[in-house]
Design an enzyme around this catalytic site. Structure first.
Site, PDB file in Angstrom:
ATOM      1  N   GLY A  52       0.830  -1.197   0.000  1.00 53.81           N
ATOM      2  CA  GLY A  52       0.000   0.000   0.000  1.00 53.81           C
ATOM      3  C   GLY A  52       0.861   1.242   0.000  1.00 53.81           C
ATOM      4  O   GLY A  52       0.670   2.163   0.799  1.00 53.81           O
ATOM      5  N   TYR A  57      -0.951   7.072   4.424  1.00 56.70           N
ATOM      6  CA  TYR A  57       0.112   6.678   5.338  1.00 56.70           C
ATOM      7  C   TYR A  57       1.165   5.820   4.641  1.00 56.70           C
ATOM      8  O   TYR A  57       2.352   5.884   4.959  1.00 56.70           O
ATOM      9  CB  TYR A  57      -0.466   5.890   6.511  1.00 56.70           C
ATOM     10  CG  TYR A  57      -1.411   6.632   7.413  1.00 56.70           C
ATOM     11  CD1 TYR A  57      -1.077   7.874   7.942  1.00 56.70           C
ATOM     12  CD2 TYR A  57      -2.640   6.073   7.765  1.00 56.70           C
ATOM     13  CE1 TYR A  57      -1.947   8.540   8.788  1.00 56.70           C
ATOM     14  CE2 TYR A  57      -3.513   6.735   8.614  1.00 56.70           C
ATOM     15  CZ  TYR A  57      -3.169   7.968   9.120  1.00 56.70           C
ATOM     16  OH  TYR A  57      -4.034   8.617   9.952  1.00 56.70           O
ATOM     17  N   GLU A  79      -2.964   0.323  -8.674  1.00 47.68           N
ATOM     18  CA  GLU A  79      -3.325   1.562  -9.360  1.00 47.68           C
ATOM     19  C   GLU A  79      -3.756   1.275 -10.797  1.00 47.68           C
ATOM     20  O   GLU A  79      -3.522   0.189 -11.331  1.00 47.68           O
ATOM     21  CB  GLU A  79      -2.145   2.531  -9.348  1.00 47.68           C
ATOM     22  CG  GLU A  79      -1.653   2.908  -7.953  1.00 47.68           C
ATOM     23  CD  GLU A  79      -2.667   3.692  -7.138  1.00 47.68           C
ATOM     24  OE1 GLU A  79      -3.627   4.211  -7.738  1.00 47.68           O
ATOM     25  OE2 GLU A  79      -2.509   3.783  -5.901  1.00 47.68           O
ATOM     26  N   ALA A 113      -2.733  -7.135  -3.653  1.00 47.88           N
ATOM     27  CA  ALA A 113      -1.951  -7.588  -2.499  1.00 47.88           C
ATOM     28  C   ALA A 113      -2.610  -8.758  -1.784  1.00 47.88           C
ATOM     29  O   ALA A 113      -1.931  -9.499  -1.056  1.00 47.88           O
ATOM     30  CB  ALA A 113      -1.756  -6.432  -1.517  1.00 47.88           C
ATOM     31  N   TYR A 240     -16.607   5.141  13.472  1.00 47.05           N
ATOM     32  CA  TYR A 240     -15.267   4.670  13.151  1.00 47.05           C
ATOM     33  C   TYR A 240     -14.787   3.630  14.172  1.00 47.05           C
ATOM     34  O   TYR A 240     -14.969   2.442  13.972  1.00 47.05           O
ATOM     35  CB  TYR A 240     -14.279   5.831  13.038  1.00 47.05           C
ATOM     36  CG  TYR A 240     -12.976   5.383  12.397  1.00 47.05           C
ATOM     37  CD1 TYR A 240     -12.884   5.280  11.014  1.00 47.05           C
ATOM     38  CD2 TYR A 240     -11.885   5.013  13.165  1.00 47.05           C
ATOM     39  CE1 TYR A 240     -11.706   4.816  10.416  1.00 47.05           C
ATOM     40  CE2 TYR A 240     -10.710   4.551  12.577  1.00 47.05           C
ATOM     41  CZ  TYR A 240     -10.629   4.461  11.206  1.00 47.05           C
ATOM     42  OH  TYR A 240      -9.480   3.993  10.621  1.00 47.05           O
TER      43      TYR A 240
END
Length: 399
Positions: A52, A57, A79, A113, A240
């Site tokens: 990632g 991050y 991507e 992934a 969240y």
């Protein structure tokens, strides 16, 4: 090579195109925001795998790893290339820009992934190109769905509260950038929503990566791995940290504890979750209330809001031993203490209560927030001429 004049076209916080020159300048800005180590290893630095690596991050972890720790290794993201109708994704352009700037032995992979095929490809590269030893693995994956390689089942993640519907304030901008504070209601998780979200965003795939690489004997002595996470404010907790995504984060943290015990026994290694402070990312803007909270937090902190590159530089220092590894009672690295300080949260909560369409401009840093959202896609970046045509079919970096 296709060249176009690109202007931002968006639906809310989602932009349809990305600007290659703006993405290039943005990567340079992130690079400059990250402090260099006193002594960056030259030549054969530590071998790292960042899953990632192209956004949020994970992008900060990639840049900070290069500048702060002198890493080499494998950067993995998912991507899309440019087409006749659309530019490539912003992460595609950012990856090409990192490859040009890095000056290190790096391989950039583009693919799923979650698949075992990708895991085997990475393992082969570590074995054949990087001496059969991996020193660090950063796991930073935010995905809407995952296919289980064992069963073929597709799991889908959702952003929902648990137990009951949740009504919260949120922030939106119209096509002219005019802000509006409104209330939205999110229905509660139903059926197997929690289990599905945990299957995508929890620790199952992270553990599968470790299993695969350990099974090939590729984890070096003292190997460290960190999954990047977020807790956030009580103001956003219901949707969240206490919602479906929070259940996935709890699973991620439990996985870290399990992996830590295994790695300590087998290679003298460590596994942790890194709880980062808030950042404007393509994932965070999709969460109800987060954009409003972030704008208010910036209004309180101003320049004291810590950018992701500086946060991840601190993580790399701890993973490489340049600084002591400091953990909370749950075994987590905490890079968010500046955000969750009591006085800061009290000030943000006061502004949250006062936030309306009429008052928001005076209590939140909306100019910064609106520009940050555009910069995710390469727009509103200082120093870029947006009237000039730019090439959009940039090739994926080869190595």
């Amino acid at each position: 090579m296709s060249e176009r004049v690109l202007m931002p076209r968006n639906r809310g916080f989602l932009f349809l195109d990305s600007h290659p020159a703006g993405c290039e300048r943005l990567v340079a800005d992130v690079w400059q925001a990250c402090p260099d180590a006193v002594e960056v290893p030259q030549g054969d630095g530590p071998v790292a795998l960042i899953i990632g690596s192209s956004a949020g991050y994970g992008l900060a972890a990639t840049v900070a790893g290069l500048r702060r720790a002198g890493i080499r290794g494998i950067m993995l993201s998912f991507e899309k290339a440019a087409t006749e109708r659309r530019t490539a994704t912003a992460g595609w352009y950012r990856t090409a820009d990192i490859a040009r700037a890095a000056g290190r032995d790096l391989v950039f992979l583009n693919g799923d992934a979650f698949s075992d095929t990708m895991k085997d490809q990475v393992a082969d590269l570590i074995e054949q190109r990087f001496g059969g030893r991996l020193d660090h693995l950063i796991y930073s994956v935010a995905a809407p769905r995952r296919v289980d390689p064992d069963t073929g089942t597709t799991y889908a993640s959702v952003l929902k509260p648990i137990g009951q519907a949740y009504r919260t304030k949120t922030l939106a901008f119209d096509d002219r950038g005019v802000p509006e504070v409104r209330e939205v209601e999110t229905g509660p998780a139903e059926g197997d929503d929690v289990e599905q979200t945990v299957a995508v965003m929890g620790g199952a795939d992270w553990e599968r990566w470790i299993d695969r690489l350990a099974g090939r004997g590729l984890l070096g002595e003292g190997f460290t791995t960190a999954a990047l996470s977020y807790i956030g404010s009580p103001l956003t907790a219901a949707v969240y940290r206490q919602g479906t995504i929070g259940a996935a984060k709890a699973h991620l943290e439990a996985t870290a504890r399990t992996l830590n015990e295994r790695l300590d026994k087998t290679v003298g290694g460590r596994a942790v979750t890194s709880v980062n402070g808030v950042a404007v990312t393509q994932s965070s803007t999709a969460i109800p209330g987060i954009a409003l909270y972030t704008g208010l937090l910036r209004g309180v902190l101003g320049q004291k809001l810590v950018p992701p590159a500086r946060q991840l530089a601190a993580l790399w220092d701890q993973l490489t031993g340049a600084a002591p590894l400091v953990l909370d009672d749950e075994g987590r690295v905490r890079l968010d203490t500046w955000e969750l300080a009591e006085d800061v949260q009290a000030a943000v909560a006061e502004r949250w209560e006062a936030a309306t369409t009429d008052t928001i401009a005076g209590i939140a840093d909306l100019d910064w927030l609106h520009a940050e959202v555009q910069r995710l896609y390469g727009f509103s970046v200082p120093g870029v001429d947006y009237t000039a045509a730019v090439a959009t079919d940039i090739p994926w970096p080869t190595s």
